[in-house]
Design a protein around this motif. Structure first.
Motif, PDB file in Angstrom:
ATOM      1  N   ALA A   1       0.841  -1.205   0.000  1.00 48.34           N
ATOM      2  CA  ALA A   1       0.000   0.000   0.000  1.00 48.34           C
ATOM      3  C   ALA A   1       0.874   1.252   0.000  1.00 48.34           C
ATOM      4  CB  ALA A   1      -0.931  -0.013   1.207  1.00 48.34           C
ATOM      5  N   GLY A   2       0.228   2.411  -0.007  1.00 50.53           N
ATOM      6  CA  GLY A   2       0.940   3.669   0.117  1.00 50.53           C
ATOM      7  C   GLY A   2       1.225   4.390  -1.178  1.00 50.53           C
ATOM      8  N   SER A   3       0.634   3.968  -2.283  1.00 51.24           N
ATOM      9  CA  SER A   3       0.894   4.638  -3.556  1.00 51.24           C
ATOM     10  C   SER A   3       0.325   6.054  -3.578  1.00 51.24           C
ATOM     11  CB  SER A   3       0.293   3.832  -4.711  1.00 51.24           C
ATOM     12  OG  SER A   3      -1.087   3.613  -4.508  1.00 51.24           O
ATOM     13  N   ASP A   4      -0.729   6.299  -2.829  1.00 52.66           N
ATOM     14  CA  ASP A   4      -1.361   7.623  -2.815  1.00 52.66           C
ATOM     15  C   ASP A   4      -1.030   8.369  -1.530  1.00 52.66           C
ATOM     16  OD1 ASP A   4      -2.734   6.909  -5.238  1.00 52.66           O
ATOM     17  OD2 ASP A   4      -4.096   5.738  -3.987  1.00 52.66           O
ATOM     18  N   ASP A   5      -1.430   7.801  -0.390  1.00 54.32           N
ATOM     19  CA  ASP A   5      -1.315   8.539   0.862  1.00 54.32           C
ATOM     20  C   ASP A   5       0.133   8.767   1.293  1.00 54.32           C
ATOM     21  OD1 ASP A   5      -1.124   5.815   1.265  1.00 54.32           O
ATOM     22  OD2 ASP A   5      -2.059   5.843   3.233  1.00 54.32           O
ATOM     23  N   LEU A   6       0.994   7.760   1.147  1.00 55.37           N
ATOM     24  CA  LEU A   6       2.380   7.944   1.561  1.00 55.37           C
ATOM     25  C   LEU A   6       3.116   8.935   0.660  1.00 55.37           C
ATOM     26  CD1 LEU A   6       3.727   4.460   2.714  1.00 55.37           C
ATOM     27  CD2 LEU A   6       3.216   6.469   4.096  1.00 55.37           C
ATOM     28  N   PHE A   7       2.819   8.903  -0.635  1.00 50.25           N
ATOM     29  CA  PHE A   7       3.472   9.858  -1.526  1.00 50.25           C
ATOM     30  C   PHE A   7       3.054  11.289  -1.192  1.00 50.25           C
ATOM     31  CE2 PHE A   7       3.650  12.448  -5.386  1.00 50.25           C
ATOM     32  CZ  PHE A   7       5.008  12.360  -5.671  1.00 50.25           C
ATOM     33  N   ILE A   8       1.758  11.492  -0.954  1.00 50.00           N
ATOM     34  CA  ILE A   8       1.280  12.831  -0.598  1.00 50.00           C
ATOM     35  C   ILE A   8       1.834  13.241   0.755  1.00 50.00           C
ATOM     36  CG2 ILE A   8      -0.758  14.223  -0.080  1.00 50.00           C
ATOM     37  CD1 ILE A   8      -0.315  13.586  -3.056  1.00 50.00           C
ATOM     38  N   ASN A   9       1.882  12.316   1.699  1.00 52.17           N
ATOM     39  CA  ASN A   9       2.434  12.617   3.022  1.00 52.17           C
ATOM     40  C   ASN A   9       3.881  13.074   2.921  1.00 52.17           C
ATOM     41  OD1 ASN A   9       3.917  11.370   5.714  1.00 52.17           O
ATOM     42  ND2 ASN A   9       1.910  12.251   6.128  1.00 52.17           N
ATOM     43  N   GLU A  10       4.612  12.490   1.990  1.00 51.57           N
ATOM     44  CA  GLU A  10       6.017  12.845   1.788  1.00 51.57           C
ATOM     45  C   GLU A  10       6.178  14.152   1.027  1.00 51.57           C
ATOM     46  OE1 GLU A  10       9.616  11.507  -1.191  1.00 51.57           O
ATOM     47  OE2 GLU A  10       8.061  10.048  -0.693  1.00 51.57           O
ATOM     48  N   ALA A  11       5.359  14.346  -0.015  1.00 56.15           N
ATOM     49  CA  ALA A  11       5.591  15.455  -0.953  1.00 56.15           C
ATOM     50  C   ALA A  11       4.841  16.734  -0.603  1.00 56.15           C
ATOM     51  CB  ALA A  11       5.205  15.012  -2.367  1.00 56.15           C
ATOM     52  N   ALA A  12       3.731  16.642   0.122  1.00 54.47           N
ATOM     53  CA  ALA A  12       2.919  17.825   0.403  1.00 54.47           C
ATOM     54  C   ALA A  12       3.552  18.681   1.487  1.00 54.47           C
ATOM     55  CB  ALA A  12       1.513  17.406   0.817  1.00 54.47           C
ATOM     56  N   ASN A  13       3.392  19.993   1.344  1.00 57.03           N
ATOM     57  CA  ASN A  13       3.856  20.910   2.384  1.00 57.03           C
ATOM     58  C   ASN A  13       2.873  22.065   2.519  1.00 57.03           C
ATOM     59  OD1 ASN A  13       4.607  22.970   0.415  1.00 57.03           O
ATOM     60  ND2 ASN A  13       6.421  21.717  -0.023  1.00 57.03           N
ATOM     61  N   ASP A  14       3.242  23.062   3.317  1.00 53.16           N
ATOM     62  CA  ASP A  14       2.287  24.126   3.635  1.00 53.16           C
ATOM     63  C   ASP A  14       2.057  25.111   2.502  1.00 53.16           C
ATOM     64  OD1 ASP A  14       4.825  25.152   3.742  1.00 53.16           O
ATOM     65  OD2 ASP A  14       4.515  26.350   5.557  1.00 53.16           O
ATOM     66  N   THR A  15       2.835  25.030   1.418  1.00 53.29           N
ATOM     67  CA  THR A  15       2.673  25.992   0.326  1.00 53.29           C
ATOM     68  C   THR A  15       2.304  25.361  -1.012  1.00 53.29           C
ATOM     69  OG1 THR A  15       5.048  25.925  -0.187  1.00 53.29           O
ATOM     70  CG2 THR A  15       4.306  27.600   1.393  1.00 53.29           C
ATOM     71  N   ASN A  16       2.523  24.064  -1.191  1.00 56.19           N
ATOM     72  CA  ASN A  16       2.347  23.476  -2.525  1.00 56.19           C
ATOM     73  C   ASN A  16       1.050  22.702  -2.693  1.00 56.19           C
ATOM     74  OD1 ASN A  16       2.782  21.085  -1.134  1.00 56.19           O
ATOM     75  ND2 ASN A  16       4.326  20.302  -2.566  1.00 56.19           N
ATOM     76  N   THR A  17       0.165  22.731  -1.687  1.00 55.17           N
ATOM     77  CA  THR A  17      -1.032  21.886  -1.718  1.00 55.17           C
ATOM     78  C   THR A  17      -2.299  22.724  -1.585  1.00 55.17           C
ATOM     79  OG1 THR A  17       0.206  20.079  -0.713  1.00 55.17           O
ATOM     80  CG2 THR A  17      -2.193  19.912  -0.672  1.00 55.17           C
ATOM     81  N   GLN A  18      -3.278  22.432  -2.444  1.00 60.24           N
ATOM     82  CA  GLN A  18      -4.603  23.033  -2.340  1.00 60.24           C
ATOM     83  C   GLN A  18      -5.660  21.929  -2.305  1.00 60.24           C
ATOM     84  OE1 GLN A  18      -5.736  26.685  -4.253  1.00 60.24           O
ATOM     85  NE2 GLN A  18      -3.774  26.820  -5.339  1.00 60.24           N
ATOM     86  N   VAL A  19      -6.854  22.313  -1.860  1.00 60.25           N
ATOM     87  CA  VAL A  19      -7.978  21.377  -1.862  1.00 60.25           C
ATOM     88  C   VAL A  19      -9.046  21.882  -2.807  1.00 60.25           C
ATOM     89  CG1 VAL A  19      -7.550  20.568   0.487  1.00 60.25           C
ATOM     90  CG2 VAL A  19      -9.093  22.507   0.119  1.00 60.25           C
ATOM     91  N   GLN A  20      -9.825  20.959  -3.342  1.00 61.61           N
ATOM     92  CA  GLN A  20     -10.903  21.311  -4.256  1.00 61.61           C
ATOM     93  C   GLN A  20     -12.066  20.346  -4.005  1.00 61.61           C
ATOM     94  OE1 GLN A  20     -13.117  23.114  -5.965  1.00 61.61           O
ATOM     95  NE2 GLN A  20     -11.358  23.948  -7.091  1.00 61.61           N
ATOM     96  N   TYR A  21     -13.180  20.898  -3.490  1.00 62.53           N
ATOM     97  CA  TYR A  21     -14.311  20.029  -3.184  1.00 62.53           C
ATOM     98  C   TYR A  21     -15.644  20.667  -3.590  1.00 62.53           C
ATOM     99  CZ  TYR A  21     -14.017  22.978   1.013  1.00 62.53           C
ATOM    100  OH  TYR A  21     -13.919  24.057   1.880  1.00 62.53           O
TER     101      TYR A  21
END
Length: 392
Positions: free
Chosen positions: A240-260
């Motif tokens: 497992a971890g193809s989605d959540d672990l990669f985002i956990n590693e790569a996301a930070n306070d400036t490079n991530t947005q949400v869209q809902y």
């Protein structure tokens, strides 16, 4: 009579005080943490406004398929007929069979922007999904990647427009939500409630600039980010971890947005087999221990404080009946207020995210969900070796 009302036993004081403290903790989670997406939606009016004036950018949509021909027939047309000027769809078909290959071949003759590849069923010592996504990303022509799976479908033909339009100069990741609308029967209600709570946790953390996870059923990031982070190299030893672990590693306070916003949502198919959902939960439990930061602990504290609050409130109510009935009134009032607050927030959040509210079932669901999570964690104590791509 009045003197008796002002007299409390040590046990009554302890239960009343503990219930009060836990009540304020629960109110904080309800009205501050889980209500954050609601407040953000009201503040912006609609997240669609952020996408209105941005020129369309070419997009590569990567679809992870499970070798199910019926899912391909049912859900791919919604992806292939998106209202977007320039995009391609790449299907990575895991454990494909002749029938699913035929479906993809037939669709590719009708839709020139559809491409597909197969993942050998006998692939060993590697996560099939990570291999499939890596192949899809390498084959992608465009920098903006959109991810989903064949058991999901976009709710709107504006899905690509809305998700891709969220990008600005600094954005490298856009987190989306996948809704679960099926609520017939208790099992379906439990899945919907679990999906809602996990989604609110993901969105709320990202809105405070502390993103910690993502959902591959509705997710976007830049191709260059994937290669800059060397893909899934840090978690290749895990299934497992193809989605959540990669985002956990790569996301930070400036490079991530949400869209809902409604146009940005996807919807997943009904889960008929309980073992499929259990396996999904097991996969999430297997990767959680590798998360950086304290996000998971923060949300587990909600579950712990919730159960403790219910226990102490009921204990205070019972102890107060033969003793000082003011304690029973206090406990009953706090239970009612806390239930009302959580029910109101979850109802509005469910409607915002296109799910059916489960207000009447909330008292049962908020006990059943952490209980099932506990069951999954206990199960993994005996089956943890299955987390890895090679036996230990």
């Amino acid at each position: 009579m009045s003197e008796n009302l002002l007299t409390f036993s040590t046990l009554e004081l302890f239960l009343a005080g503990t219930t009060g403290i836990l009540f304020f903790i629960q109110v904080y989670y309800c009205l501050v943490v889980y209500a954050r997406p609601l407040r953000a939606a009201r503040t912006t009016g609609s997240t669609e406004r952020t996408t209105a004036n941005r020129a369309p950018r070419p997009v590569s949509v990567i679809v992870y398929a499970h070798g199910d021909p019926e899912e391909l027939r049912r859900n791919l047309p919604a992806l292939l007929n998106q209202d977007y000027p320039e995009y391609e769809v790449i299907v990575t078909n895991d454990r494909s069979d002749i029938e699913s290959k035929n479906v993809l071949e037939q669709l590719s003759t009708e839709y020139q922007h559809l491409h597909y590849t197969d993942i050998p069923a006998d692939t060993r010592y590697m996560s099939h999904k990570k291999l499939a996504l890596t192949m899809g990303i390498k084959a992608a022509k465009h920098d903006i990647l959109l991810f989903t799976e064949t058991d999901c479908t976009p709710i709107s033909p504006k899905w690509i427009t809305t998700m891709a339009g969220t990008y600005d100069r600094e954005t490298e990741i856009v987190l989306g939500f996948c809704t679960y609308r099926h609520t017939d029967g208790f099992f379906q209600k439990l899945i919907a409630y679990d999906n809602l709570m996990n989604g609110l946790q993901m969105l709320s953390s990202a809105l405070t600039h502390h993103p910690y996870t993502g959902n591959g059923q509705n997710l976007s990031y830049r191709r260059q980010l994937f290669f800059a982070r060397k893909g899934f190299s840090k978690s290749l030893y895990l299934h497992a971890g193809s989605d959540d672990l990669f985002i956990n590693e790569a996301a930070n306070d400036t490079n991530t947005q949400v869209q809902y916003s409604p146009d940005a949502l996807t919807e997943t198919c009904k889960i008929e087999d309980p073992s499929i959902w259990k396996q999904t939960k097991i996969s999430h439990a297997a990767t959680g221990r590798y998360y950086k930061g304290n996000a998971l602990l923060f949300y587990r504290m909600d579950n712990y404080s919730n159960l403790l609050f219910l226990l102490t409130a009921f204990a205070a109510f019972i102890v107060g009946i033969p003793g000082n009935w003011l304690v029973s009134i206090l406990a009953g009032s706090l239970l009612t207020l806390r239930f009302t607050a959580k029910a109101a927030v979850l109802r509005k959040s469910a409607l915002l995210l296109q799910q059916k509210p489960q207000t009447a079932w909330l008292p049962v669901l908020e006990i059943a969900q952490p209980a099932y999570d506990l069951h999954v964690h206990i199960y993994r104590l005996f089956k943890w070796r299955n987390d890895f791509t090679t036996k230990i």
